[in-house]
Design a protein around this motif. Structure first.
Motif, short mmCIF file in Angstrom:
data_model
loop_
_atom_site.label_atom_id
_atom_site.label_comp_id
_atom_site.label_asym_id
_atom_site.label_seq_id
_atom_site.Cartn_x
_atom_site.Cartn_y
_atom_site.Cartn_z
N ASP A 273 37.97 -37.75 -19.30
CA ASP A 273 37.33 -36.63 -19.09
C ASP A 273 35.57 -36.14 -19.41
OD1 ASP A 273 37.53 -35.70 -21.37
OD2 ASP A 273 38.98 -34.64 -21.20
N ARG A 274 34.81 -36.58 -19.86
CA ARG A 274 33.64 -36.93 -19.94
C ARG A 274 32.70 -38.36 -20.74
NH1 ARG A 274 34.25 -33.20 -25.79
NH2 ARG A 274 35.87 -32.31 -24.41
N PRO A 275 31.18 -38.16 -20.22
CA PRO A 275 31.09 -39.25 -20.20
C PRO A 275 30.73 -40.01 -21.95
CG PRO A 275 29.43 -37.45 -18.74
CD PRO A 275 31.18 -37.09 -19.93
N GLY A 276 30.58 -40.90 -21.64
CA GLY A 276 29.76 -41.28 -23.53
C GLY A 276 31.60 -41.83 -23.98
N VAL A 277 32.73 -42.01 -23.35
CA VAL A 277 33.29 -43.05 -23.80
C VAL A 277 33.64 -43.99 -24.35
CG1 VAL A 277 35.77 -44.45 -22.81
CG2 VAL A 277 34.68 -42.35 -20.99
N LEU A 278 32.64 -44.99 -24.99
CA LEU A 278 32.78 -45.80 -25.79
C LEU A 278 32.47 -45.35 -27.26
CD1 LEU A 278 33.48 -48.79 -26.37
CD2 LEU A 278 30.86 -49.46 -25.48
N ALA A 280 33.13 -41.66 -27.91
CA ALA A 280 34.37 -40.95 -27.96
C ALA A 280 35.55 -41.18 -28.14
CB ALA A 280 33.80 -39.79 -27.49
N LYS A 281 35.92 -41.96 -27.56
CA LYS A 281 37.01 -42.45 -27.09
C LYS A 281 37.56 -44.06 -27.52
CE LYS A 281 39.01 -38.47 -25.68
NZ LYS A 281 40.19 -37.99 -27.01
N ARG A 282 36.45 -44.15 -28.51
CA ARG A 282 37.24 -46.02 -28.71
C ARG A 282 38.16 -46.70 -28.58
NH1 ARG A 282 32.56 -49.68 -30.46
NH2 ARG A 282 31.10 -48.54 -30.58
N ALA A 283 39.01 -45.95 -29.21
CA ALA A 283 40.08 -47.02 -29.96
C ALA A 283 41.05 -46.89 -28.96
CB ALA A 283 41.09 -46.18 -31.75
N ASP A 284 40.88 -45.76 -28.23
CA ASP A 284 41.86 -45.18 -27.03
C ASP A 284 41.58 -45.95 -25.79
OD1 ASP A 284 44.39 -43.45 -25.46
OD2 ASP A 284 42.00 -43.80 -24.37
N LEU A 285 39.96 -46.30 -25.83
CA LEU A 285 39.52 -47.28 -24.81
C LEU A 285 39.59 -49.02 -24.88
CD1 LEU A 285 37.82 -48.07 -22.10
CD2 LEU A 285 36.19 -48.12 -23.84
N ARG A 286 39.76 -49.20 -26.28
CA ARG A 286 40.10 -51.15 -26.76
C ARG A 286 41.62 -51.08 -26.14
NH1 ARG A 286 36.21 -52.57 -31.52
NH2 ARG A 286 37.60 -51.24 -32.25
#
Length: 295
Positions: A273-278, A280-286
């Motif tokens: 829902d917002r930029p800067g995923v790596l 702000a959401k690094r753990a979820d993304l990985r």
């Protein structure tokens, strides 16, 4: 008021001004870059490569425009098997043959690394996602599993903001002015991360790499290119695919991710829902990427 300033404070900073703490703060240093190798390819372009992990399956990771191995490695931290990271032509220590270059050329780079490393899975970020699309349009059954992270372009050229950012990056590199380059590179960081210990660590590592290896001017031509003339060229790709997009990212319009997911027959779309995923959401993304690839 707090914000970005260059050069960094000598004590490792960041140093802020105005109300708030101003003493030395040293943040976690960036990890040293691992040793890479130059690998020959059948089409005669030597590509910088890093191989990590062991065993099967094998996954190839393709980076974004102006980026490279260091920025792509976090995506593979939880992925099992052997992991192949490389630099496209014109990036890092990879060769920069005479241009102009197209996505066909990038797809040849990607295919060479994947074929020589016996990769059965592929991850592509931004530019790498475009190169992966071009490869799949030519060889729909090449991979068993696919991840597309923030695809930037499909069958329409990149947005003007992306072209301006690349032009500014190449101009700054050409000037040799590290301060000017820092002003451009810091735009890759979310505003909340700039002038923080982690932000400075990223910035220092990125500047060191760019000042050492540079970027080829031939990359400028890619900003007006497209991977496929018609998204329907990807309609025969039967492999399961995860497409990751983000709302509000002007360099990677969410509409591109949505179009790609709608085109691939076996695609799952996830939109942050917002930029800067790596950041702000690094753990979820990985976790999301590794769970999909390891499935």
């Amino acid at each position: 008021m707090r914000g970005f300033r260059w050069p960094p404070p000598p004590d490792g900073g960041p140093r802020t001004w105005g109300p708030g703490p101003s003493g030395p703060r040293t943040g976690r240093p960036a990890l040293p870059e691992p040793e890479t190798e130059l690998a020959a390819t059948p089409h005669g372009v030597h590509l910088e490569q890093l191989v990590t992990g062991a065993g099967d399956p094998v996954t190839v990771f393709a980076h974004g425009l102006g980026s490279g191995i260091a920025a792509t490695r976090p995506f593979g931290s939880g992925v099992t098997g052997r992991r192949l990271f490389f630099q496209f032509r014109g990036h890092g220590r990879s060769a920069a043959p005479p241009g102009p270059w197209s996505y066909h050329d990038l797809a040849r780079d990607l295919r060479a690394v994947a074929d020589q490393g016996l990769a059965t899975r592929a991850f592509g970020a931004s530019l790498g996602a475009g190169a992966l699309c071009r490869l799949l349009a030519d060889s729909p059954a090449r991979f068993d599993r696919l991840v597309f992270y923030l695809p930037a372009v499909l069958d329409r050229p990149r947005v003007d903001a992306a072209r301006r950012r690349l032009a500014a990056l190449l101009d700054a590199l050409g000037s040799g002015d590290v301060g000017q380059l820092a002003e451009v590179v810091q735009l890759e960081l979310p505003p909340a991360v700039r002038n923080t210990p982690s932000g400075w660590a990223y910035l220092r590592q990125r500047l060191d790499q760019l000042m050492r290896d540079g970027l080829a001017s031939g990359l400028a031509d890619l900003s007006g290119s497209v991977p496929v003339r018609d998204a329907k060229e990807l309609g025969e790709v039967a492999a399961p695919a995860l497409v990751i997009g983000c709302v509000g990212d002007e360099l990677h319009p969410v509409e591109v991710a949505e179009q790609l997911a709608a085109t691939l027959p076996q695609a799952t779309l996830h939109v942050y829902d917002r930029p800067g995923v790596l950041w702000a959401k690094r753990a979820d993304l990985r976790e999301r990427i590794s769970a999909f690839l390891n499935e």
